[in-house]
Write a protein that holds these residues in place. Structure first.
Motif, PDB file in Angstrom:
ATOM      1  N   THR A  32       0.946  -1.373  -0.145  1.00  0.00           N
ATOM      2  CA  THR A  32       0.018   0.160  -0.150  1.00  0.00           C
ATOM      3  C   THR A  32       0.970   1.258   0.114  1.00  0.00           C
ATOM      4  OG1 THR A  32      -0.307  -0.015   2.390  1.00  0.00           O
ATOM      5  CG2 THR A  32      -1.962  -1.051   1.088  1.00  0.00           C
ATOM      6  N   GLU A  33       2.051   1.330   0.583  1.00  0.00           N
ATOM      7  CA  GLU A  33       3.082   2.253   0.537  1.00  0.00           C
ATOM      8  C   GLU A  33       3.455   2.662  -0.953  1.00  0.00           C
ATOM      9  OE1 GLU A  33       4.938   5.565   2.410  1.00  0.00           O
ATOM     10  OE2 GLU A  33       3.187   4.316   2.615  1.00  0.00           O
ATOM     11  N   THR A 222      -5.159  -7.460   9.928  1.00  0.00           N
ATOM     12  CA  THR A 222      -6.389  -7.431  10.914  1.00  0.00           C
ATOM     13  C   THR A 222      -6.329  -5.861  11.397  1.00  0.00           C
ATOM     14  OG1 THR A 222      -6.031  -9.897  11.706  1.00  0.00           O
ATOM     15  CG2 THR A 222      -7.387  -8.656  12.617  1.00  0.00           C
ATOM     16  N   PRO A 223      -7.566  -5.588  11.413  1.00  0.00           N
ATOM     17  CA  PRO A 223      -7.731  -4.406  11.624  1.00  0.00           C
ATOM     18  C   PRO A 223      -7.256  -3.994  13.072  1.00  0.00           C
ATOM     19  CG  PRO A 223      -9.800  -4.989  10.730  1.00  0.00           C
ATOM     20  CD  PRO A 223      -9.100  -6.039  10.757  1.00  0.00           C
ATOM     21  N   TYR A 245       0.990  -6.966  14.006  1.00  0.00           N
ATOM     22  CA  TYR A 245       1.124  -5.863  13.090  1.00  0.00           C
ATOM     23  C   TYR A 245      -0.230  -5.758  12.202  1.00  0.00           C
ATOM     24  CZ  TYR A 245       3.411  -9.188   9.763  1.00  0.00           C
ATOM     25  OH  TYR A 245       3.827 -10.426   9.257  1.00  0.00           O
ATOM     26  N   GLY A 246      -0.908  -4.556  12.319  1.00  0.00           N
ATOM     27  CA  GLY A 246      -2.316  -4.594  11.901  1.00  0.00           C
ATOM     28  C   GLY A 246      -2.546  -3.433  10.634  1.00  0.00           C
ATOM     29  N   ASN A 247      -3.734  -3.709  10.238  1.00  0.00           N
ATOM     30  CA  ASN A 247      -4.363  -2.811   9.217  1.00  0.00           C
ATOM     31  C   ASN A 247      -4.826  -1.620   9.776  1.00  0.00           C
ATOM     32  OD1 ASN A 247      -3.613  -4.799   7.284  1.00  0.00           O
ATOM     33  ND2 ASN A 247      -5.602  -5.347   7.021  1.00  0.00           N
ATOM     34  N   VAL A 248      -4.888  -0.350   8.926  1.00  0.00           N
ATOM     35  CA  VAL A 248      -5.585   0.684   9.361  1.00  0.00           C
ATOM     36  C   VAL A 248      -7.059   0.788   9.198  1.00  0.00           C
ATOM     37  CG1 VAL A 248      -3.450   2.071   9.112  1.00  0.00           C
ATOM     38  CG2 VAL A 248      -5.034   2.142   7.394  1.00  0.00           C
ATOM     39  N   GLY A 249      -7.373  -0.383   8.353  1.00  0.00           N
ATOM     40  CA  GLY A 249      -8.790  -0.391   8.011  1.00  0.00           C
ATOM     41  C   GLY A 249      -9.184  -1.857   7.385  1.00  0.00           C
ATOM     42  N   PHE A 250     -10.222  -2.004   6.846  1.00  0.00           N
ATOM     43  CA  PHE A 250     -10.855  -3.233   6.332  1.00  0.00           C
ATOM     44  C   PHE A 250     -11.606  -3.235   5.256  1.00  0.00           C
ATOM     45  CE2 PHE A 250     -13.768  -1.214   9.627  1.00  0.00           C
ATOM     46  CZ  PHE A 250     -15.150  -1.631   8.909  1.00  0.00           C
ATOM     47  N   CYS A 286       0.928  -3.239   9.105  1.00  0.00           N
ATOM     48  CA  CYS A 286       0.450  -3.838   7.850  1.00  0.00           C
ATOM     49  C   CYS A 286      -0.199  -3.123   6.758  1.00  0.00           C
ATOM     50  CB  CYS A 286      -0.436  -5.103   8.090  1.00  0.00           C
ATOM     51  SG  CYS A 286      -0.428  -6.464   6.895  1.00  0.00           S
ATOM     52  N   CYS A 287      -1.287  -3.462   6.299  1.00  0.00           N
ATOM     53  CA  CYS A 287      -2.041  -2.575   5.090  1.00  0.00           C
ATOM     54  C   CYS A 287      -2.197  -1.312   5.518  1.00  0.00           C
ATOM     55  CB  CYS A 287      -2.965  -3.355   4.729  1.00  0.00           C
ATOM     56  SG  CYS A 287      -2.649  -4.868   3.893  1.00  0.00           S
ATOM     57  N   GLY A 288      -1.955  -0.205   4.699  1.00  0.00           N
ATOM     58  CA  GLY A 288      -2.212   1.273   5.214  1.00  0.00           C
ATOM     59  C   GLY A 288      -1.288   1.995   5.936  1.00  0.00           C
ATOM     60  N   THR A 289      -0.572   1.326   6.879  1.00  0.00           N
ATOM     61  CA  THR A 289       0.651   1.841   7.738  1.00  0.00           C
ATOM     62  C   THR A 289       1.585   2.540   6.768  1.00  0.00           C
ATOM     63  OG1 THR A 289       1.645  -0.108   7.985  1.00  0.00           O
ATOM     64  CG2 THR A 289       0.034   0.720   9.614  1.00  0.00           C
ATOM     65  N   GLU A 290       2.106   3.792   7.203  1.00  0.00           N
ATOM     66  CA  GLU A 290       3.300   4.445   6.686  1.00  0.00           C
ATOM     67  C   GLU A 290       4.416   4.453   7.618  1.00  0.00           C
ATOM     68  OE1 GLU A 290       1.504   7.959   5.591  1.00  0.00           O
ATOM     69  OE2 GLU A 290      -0.204   7.077   4.618  1.00  0.00           O
TER      70      GLU A 290
END
Length: 303
Positions: A32-33, A222-223, A245-250, A286-290
């Motif tokens: 995602t980055e 996982t959110p 290590y999670g996602n910022v959304g779902f 994980c997904c969406g993190t920066e």
């Protein structure tokens, strides 16, 4: 599988000692980055395209995570299994692309001038969100053994089996990774109801994985707002180090991405503080993190 050299064995020992000496900070999302920075991550190769098309951007992402405080960065090998590459006629170049991805991560660490570990990602053979397409065990073992060999031959420090949505693939990939002698972390992907994406139960997965003796068991993709109770389940069912290590959304039932308040780095870090209180010692994004999320984690988890 080749036997680790004396130097590699020493570095593995160092990693394991570090793992047991306090919270270890991982990096954040790569796919995602890359997309956020304007790089094409279309299927079937997804983030693996950047190894060929945008190596400089990939290098900068690794650097940004290191400068944010990550102690371990993950080489961009999520979709570099031979079967994934064959979909675009690149199957014969699997090891070459694995080594390119690892070299980019290693160069980032050298450029940053610090000490950090390179994890080699071992992902599901098929779509992580479609556990029904998980291949039979025999195929899983053959292909994950090959990937584990490629990663160790290319010089990673740690094998990261991640985003596993079924117990049988988590077992096959972990068994293949552990057989190399390299440190191995295994991470399962869960839904908001607290089960693996396959519907299987976390305690069943943890029991099966613990028997294989990886160096840690985690939950990812996982959110972030849903992770704390799942970390508690991990911690209650194994004596191994655990992490998240999670996602910022779902994705909702219609397939649309819904952001949570974890998109804000400081709020994500507060969720992570809860994970640590519940037993997590390996934490990242994980997904969406920066990189900003990792910097916030470094600040929050150091206090």
């Amino acid at each position: 599988m080749r036997t680790p050299s004396i130097l590699e064995q020493t570095y593995s020992t160092n990693f394991r000692q570090r793992l047991g000496s306090g919270t270890m900070l991982l990096d954040g999302a790569t796919g995602t980055e890359l997309e956020r920075r304007g790089i094409n991550i279309s299927t079937p190769l997804w983030s693996a395209r950047a190894i060929l098309d945008a190596p400089d951007v990939l290098l900068q992402i690794h650097l940004d995570y290191l400068q944010a405080g990550a102690e371990m960065i993950t080489a961009n090998t999520f979709r570099v299994h031979q079967r994934n590459l064959q979909l675009e006629g690149l199957g014969q170049h699997a090891k070459e692309l694995v080594c390119r991805a690892v070299e980019i991560a290693q160069r980032a660490i050298k450029t940053a001038g610090g000490n950090a570990y390179v994890a080699g990602c071992i992902s599901p053979l098929e779509d992580s969100y479609s556990p029904q397409y998980t291949p039979p065990v025999k195929e899983l073992l053959v292909e994950h053994r090959l990937m584990s060999q490629h990663l160790t031959d290319c010089g990673v420090d740690v094998l990261l089996v991640e985003t596993m949505s079924t117990i049988r693939e988590a077992i096959a990939a972990t068994k293949s990774a552990v057989a190399t002698g390299w440190p191995t972390l295994t991470s399962i992907a869960c839904n908001r109801n607290g089960h693996l994406l396959s519907g299987e139960l976390i305690p069943d997965a943890v029991q099966a994985l613990s028997a294989l003796c990886p160096d840690g068991i985690l939950i990812n993709c996982t959110p972030a707002p849903d992770l704390n109770r799942l970390v508690k389940v991990l911690h209650a069912n194994t004596s191994l180090p655990v992490g998240a290590y999670g996602n910022v959304g779902f994705r909702n039932k219609n397939g649309y991405w819904i952001q949570t308040d974890a998109v804000q780095p400081e709020i994500y870090a507060e969720y992570a503080r809860e994970w640590r209180a519940s037993g997590a010692t390996i934490i990242g994004g994980c997904c969406g993190t920066e990189p900003a999320h990792i910097a916030a984690l470094r600040k929050t988890l150091s206090s």
